[in-house]
Design a protein around this motif. Structure first.
Motif, PDB file in Angstrom:
ATOM      1  N   TRP A   1      -6.948   1.296 -16.645  1.00 60.52           N
ATOM      2  CA  TRP A   1      -7.598   0.725 -15.534  1.00 60.52           C
ATOM      3  C   TRP A   1      -8.418  -0.346 -16.062  1.00 60.52           C
ATOM      4  CZ3 TRP A   1     -12.720   0.142 -15.143  1.00 60.52           C
ATOM      5  CH2 TRP A   1     -13.461   0.841 -15.912  1.00 60.52           C
TER       6      TRP A   1
ATOM      7  N   VAL B   1       0.747  -1.209   0.052  1.00 56.33           N
ATOM      8  CA  VAL B   1       0.048   0.033  -0.107  1.00 56.33           C
ATOM      9  C   VAL B   1       0.776   1.029   0.158  1.00 56.33           C
ATOM     10  CG1 VAL B   1      -1.672   1.566   1.438  1.00 56.33           C
ATOM     11  CG2 VAL B   1      -1.922  -1.225   1.033  1.00 56.33           C
TER      12      VAL B   1
ATOM     13  N   TRP C   1       1.636   3.901  -3.204  1.00 58.44           N
ATOM     14  CA  TRP C   1       1.764   5.523  -3.024  1.00 58.44           C
ATOM     15  C   TRP C   1       3.040   6.271  -3.528  1.00 58.44           C
ATOM     16  CZ3 TRP C   1       4.337   9.201  -0.077  1.00 58.44           C
ATOM     17  CH2 TRP C   1       3.720  10.268   0.046  1.00 58.44           C
TER      18      TRP C   1
ATOM     19  N   HIS D   1       3.340   6.154  -7.383  1.00 50.52           N
ATOM     20  CA  HIS D   1       2.286   6.982  -8.026  1.00 50.52           C
ATOM     21  C   HIS D   1       2.854   8.387  -7.779  1.00 50.52           C
ATOM     22  CE1 HIS D   1      -1.254   8.320  -9.571  1.00 50.52           C
ATOM     23  NE2 HIS D   1      -1.450   9.096  -8.707  1.00 50.52           N
TER      24      HIS D   1
ATOM     25  N   TRP E   1      -4.026   2.256  -7.307  1.00 52.32           N
ATOM     26  CA  TRP E   1      -4.920   1.764  -6.315  1.00 52.32           C
ATOM     27  C   TRP E   1      -5.089   0.289  -6.323  1.00 52.32           C
ATOM     28  CZ3 TRP E   1      -8.794  -0.906  -8.724  1.00 52.32           C
ATOM     29  CH2 TRP E   1      -9.041  -0.448 -10.137  1.00 52.32           C
TER      30      TRP E   1
END
Length: 422
Positions: free
Chosen positions: A169, A88, A92, A95, A104
Motif C-alpha cells: 500500500w 468503485v 470491489w 478485489h 481502495w
C-alpha cells in the motif's frame, strides 16, 4: 520545437533524477513481493486511467478555437468523473476475485491520473512548457519521496526488516498523491470564465465536439487501453507461472529501463504533436524522420550498456537479491531500445489521421508481445520469455518505423481534425 523539447527535457530530467537516485533505497526498504503487488496494481490502474476521459483530451491541441477547446475540456472532465465513479464497483469486483491488491486506491488513482492527463493537454495547447516541466517534477519526484518516507516508517516499525507484501500500500499511495498534486499545479491555468464555467457549457456544444472528434474514443481509446492491458496480462502471466517475486523483478527492471523513454518520449511528443498539426506535409514528414534518427543513437547506446553490464549494474545499485532483474534487463535490451525510439511517435498517427491503422497494428504488436512472453515462460522460464519478447518486438517496431517514415497521406495544414484517412 527544439527549445520546447529542451525545456520539457530539463524538467523531466530533474523529475526522473529523484526516483532513480532513491530507487536503490526503495529496493532495500521493500522486498520483491511488495514490488510485485505494486506492479500488479499499477498495471490495472493504468488500464483504467488511460481511458478515463475517452482520450478526448488528446484532441485539445487540434481544437480550432478557444470555444471548441473549452467544450472539449468540459466533455473530457465529465467523462472522467463518470469513469471514476464506475471504478468503485470495478475495484470491489477485482478485489473479491483476488486480482487487485490495495483495491481502495483504484478510484483515487483513476481520478488523479485522468485530471493530470486532461490538464497536461490543456497546458500543451497553450504551449505552457515550463508549467508542464514543473508538474512532471512534482509527479515523479514527489512519488519517490513519498514512497521512501512511508518505507522508512515501515522499516523502523519492523526493526530494520525489508517490508513484505503487506506493505505494498505504501508503494501505491505515494504515486497517487504525487499525481494529484501535479494535476493541481496545472489546474492553475484555468479556461476562459474559470473552471466553474465548464459546467455551463451547452449540451449542444458537447455533442458537437463529441461527434467531430469521435475517432479519439472509437479508435484511440481501445488502442491505449489494449496497450496498458498488455502490461496487466504480462504481469498476470508472470505471477501465475513464476510467482510474485518474478513480477517484482519484471516491474523493477521495466521501471528503470523505460525511464529514459518516459523522460525523452514525453518531452519530444509534447513538443512534436502541435508542430505536426500545424506543419505542411513535407515539413511534417521531415520532422518525423529526423526525430527517429536522433533517438536511435542513444537507444543503441542504452542497449549496449545493458547487454554488457546489466546484471552487474542492478546488483551494485539494488543489492544482490536483485541481480536477476539485471539478467532480465540484458534480455530485454533490444526491446527497450526499440521502445525508446517508438515512445514519442504515438502522436504522429493522431496528427496524420492514421488512428485506424495504428489501432490495427497495435493489436498485432500486443499479440506478438504476449505470445512471445507466454511461449518463453512455458518453454524456458523468465529469461527465455524476455529474449522472446525482444526478438518479436524488434521485428514489429522495425515495420512501424518504416511505415511512419514513408507515410502515404499526410494531411495538409488546416485539414479537418476529425477526419480519418487511414
Amino acid at each position: 520545437m527544439l527549445r520546447a523539447t529542451l525545456t520539457l527535457l530539463t524538467g523531466g530530467a530533474l523529475a526522473q533524477m529523484v526516483p532513480l537516485l532513491l530507487g536503490p533505497a526503495l529496493a532495500r526498504l521493500f522486498g520483491p513481493e511488495a514490488f510485485g503487488l505494486f506492479t500488479a496494481f499499477s498495471t490495472i490502474a493504468a488500464s483504467v486511467a488511460v481511458v478515463a476521459c475517452a482520450r478526448y483530451e488528446y484532441a485539445l491541441p487540434m481544437a480550432q478555437d478557444d470555444a471548441e477547446a473549452t467544450a472539449l475540456l468540459a466533455l473530457a472532465l465529465r467523462i472522467g468523473l463518470a469513469v471514476t465513479l464506475l471504478s468503485v464497483p470495478l475495484a470491489w469486483a477485482l478485489h473479491v476475485a483476488g486480482r487487485l491488491p490495495v483495491a481502495w486506491a483504484l478510484p483515487l488513482s483513476v481520478a488523479a491520473a485522468g485530471l493530470l492527463q486532461v490538464f497536461s493537454l490543456w497546458a500543451n495547447r497553450a504551449e505552457a512548457y515550463r508549467s508542464l516541466a514543473a508538474s512532471r517534477f512534482v509527479q515523479y519526484a514527489g512519488a519517490a519521496l513519498l514512497q521512501t518516507a512511508l518505507g522508512l516508517a515501515i522499516w523502523r516499525a519492523g526493526r530494520g526488516q525489508a517490508a513484505g507484501a503487506d506493505a505494498a500500500w505504501a508503494l501505491v499511495l505515494g504515486p497517487v498523491v504525487a499525481v494529484l498534486l501535479a494535476a493541481l499545479w496545472l489546474a492553475r491555468r484555468a479556461p476562459p470564465g474559470g473552471w466553474r464555467a465548464l459546467w455551463q457549457v451547452p449540451a449542444a456544444a458537447l455533442r458537437g465536439v463529441a461527434r467531430r472528434y469521435r475517432d479519439f474514443p472509437l479508435l484511440n481509446t481501445p488502442h491505449a487501453f489494449l496497450g496498458t492491458l498488455q502490461d496487466a496480462l504480462a504481469v498476470a502471466l508472470l505471477i501465475a507461472w513464476s510467482g510474485e517475486a518474478a513480477a517484482g523483478f519484471w516491474g523493477l527492471a521495466l521501471r528503470y529501463l523505460k525511464a529514459p523513454a518516459t523522460l525523452v518520449g514525453s518531452a519530444v511528443s509534447q513538443a512534436l504533436y502541435p508542430r505536426l498539426t500545424q506543419s505542411a506535409p513535407a515539413e511534417a514528414q521531415r520532422a518525423v524522420r529526423q526525430t527517429m534518427a536522433v533517438l536511435a543513437l542513444p537507444a543503441l547506446g542504452l542497449m549496449a550498456l545493458l547487454a554488457l553490464a546489466g546484471p552487474r549494474l542492478f546488483e551494485w545499485a539494488f543489492g544482490a537479491p536483485w541481480r536477476d532483474a539485471g539478467e532480465l534487463a540484458r534480455a530485454l535490451a533490444p526491446y527497450i531500445a526499440a521502445h525508446f525510439v517508438a515512445a514519442p511517435l504515438a502522436v504522429v498517427t493522431m496528427a496524420w489521421h492514421g488512428q485506424r491503422w495504428a489501432f490495427r497494428l497495435a493489436l498485432v504488436g500486443q499479440a506478438v508481445f504476449l505470445l512471445c512472453l507466454a511461449w518463453g515462460l512455458w518453454t524456458g522460464g523468465l529469461l527465455r520469455g524476455a529474449w522472446a519478447v525482444s526478438a518479436g518486438m524488434v521485428i514489429y517496431f522495425g515495420y512501424y518505423f518504416w511505415r511512419l517514415a514513408h507515410w502515404p497521406h499526410i494531411p495538409a495544414r488546416g485539414a479537418a481534425a476529425g477526419e480519418a484517412r487511414a
